[in-house]
Structure formats: C-alpha cells, structure tokens
Design a protein around this motif. Sequence first.
Motif, PDB file in Angstrom:
ATOM      1  N   HIS A  22       0.746  -1.091   0.183  1.00 23.99           N
ATOM      2  CA  HIS A  22       0.142   0.091  -0.109  1.00 23.99           C
ATOM      3  C   HIS A  22       1.067   1.498   0.106  1.00 23.99           C
ATOM      4  N   VAL A  23       1.984   1.118   1.007  1.00 21.95           N
ATOM      5  CA  VAL A  23       2.789   2.349   1.011  1.00 21.95           C
ATOM      6  C   VAL A  23       3.531   2.733  -0.233  1.00 21.95           C
ATOM      7  N   LYS A  24       4.121   1.467  -1.015  1.00 21.99           N
ATOM      8  CA  LYS A  24       4.747   1.611  -2.225  1.00 21.99           C
ATOM      9  C   LYS A  24       3.835   2.297  -3.299  1.00 21.99           C
ATOM     10  N   ASN A  25       2.592   1.778  -3.245  1.00 19.94           N
ATOM     11  CA  ASN A  25       1.709   2.256  -4.322  1.00 19.94           C
ATOM     12  C   ASN A  25       1.575   3.614  -4.193  1.00 19.94           C
ATOM     13  N   LEU A  26       1.460   4.130  -3.034  1.00 16.71           N
ATOM     14  CA  LEU A  26       1.205   5.642  -2.678  1.00 16.71           C
ATOM     15  C   LEU A  26       2.494   6.183  -3.213  1.00 16.71           C
ATOM     16  N   ILE A  27       3.663   5.851  -2.971  1.00 18.85           N
ATOM     17  CA  ILE A  27       4.823   6.474  -3.407  1.00 18.85           C
ATOM     18  C   ILE A  27       4.934   6.475  -4.895  1.00 18.85           C
ATOM     19  N   VAL A  28       4.501   5.482  -5.452  1.00 17.74           N
ATOM     20  CA  VAL A  28       4.471   5.588  -7.093  1.00 17.74           C
ATOM     21  C   VAL A  28       3.398   6.644  -7.475  1.00 17.74           C
ATOM     22  N   MET A  29       2.038   6.550  -6.879  1.00 12.43           N
ATOM     23  CA  MET A  29       1.123   7.277  -7.342  1.00 12.43           C
ATOM     24  C   MET A  29       1.390   8.836  -7.060  1.00 12.43           C
ATOM     25  N   ALA A  30       2.176   9.172  -6.205  1.00  9.69           N
ATOM     26  CA  ALA A  30       2.574  10.590  -5.585  1.00  9.69           C
ATOM     27  C   ALA A  30       3.760  10.865  -6.422  1.00  9.69           C
ATOM     28  N   ILE A  33       8.656   7.964  -6.642  1.00 10.00           N
ATOM     29  CA  ILE A  33       9.513   6.928  -6.617  1.00 10.00           C
ATOM     30  C   ILE A  33      10.901   7.202  -6.876  1.00 10.00           C
ATOM     31  N   THR A  34      11.004   8.457  -7.609  1.00 13.32           N
ATOM     32  CA  THR A  34      12.525   8.966  -8.028  1.00 13.32           C
ATOM     33  C   THR A  34      13.182   9.686  -6.684  1.00 13.32           C
ATOM     34  N   VAL A  35      12.264   9.962  -5.646  1.00 10.43           N
ATOM     35  CA  VAL A  35      13.034  10.578  -4.371  1.00 10.43           C
ATOM     36  C   VAL A  35      13.382   9.509  -3.480  1.00 10.43           C
TER      37      VAL A  35
END
Length: 58
Positions: A22-30, A33-35
Amino acid sequence: MRIYADIQPRGGSIAVINVNKHVKNLIVMARLITVFRNFENEDEAVWALLNPSIDSPQ
C-alpha cells in the motif's frame, strides 16, 4: 520534501525500508519513486547508501 531539498544538492538521498504494498503504491502514485529509494532491510539500505557507485552485494 524539505529534507530532500536540503540533502539532494549535497549528494544525499532518502530511503525507505520494508514498506508494504500500500505504501509503495502511494509513493508511485505521488510520483515520489524517484525521491525515495526502496530497500527490503536496513543492512541493504545502509550498504547501498554508503556505496552509491557499486551494485549491491549478492
């Protein structure tokens, strides 16, 4: 993001360790992922952050 803005010009990076799907998906959606670099465990993260030009050990 403030911390990232402060450390990135100095060659620093930010990592997350053992995040759930879930957290990984939020990072991608926001589009962060490059940060945030993602690692499975602390040892892997520390090694990679201290040795940025070397592939992680097998």
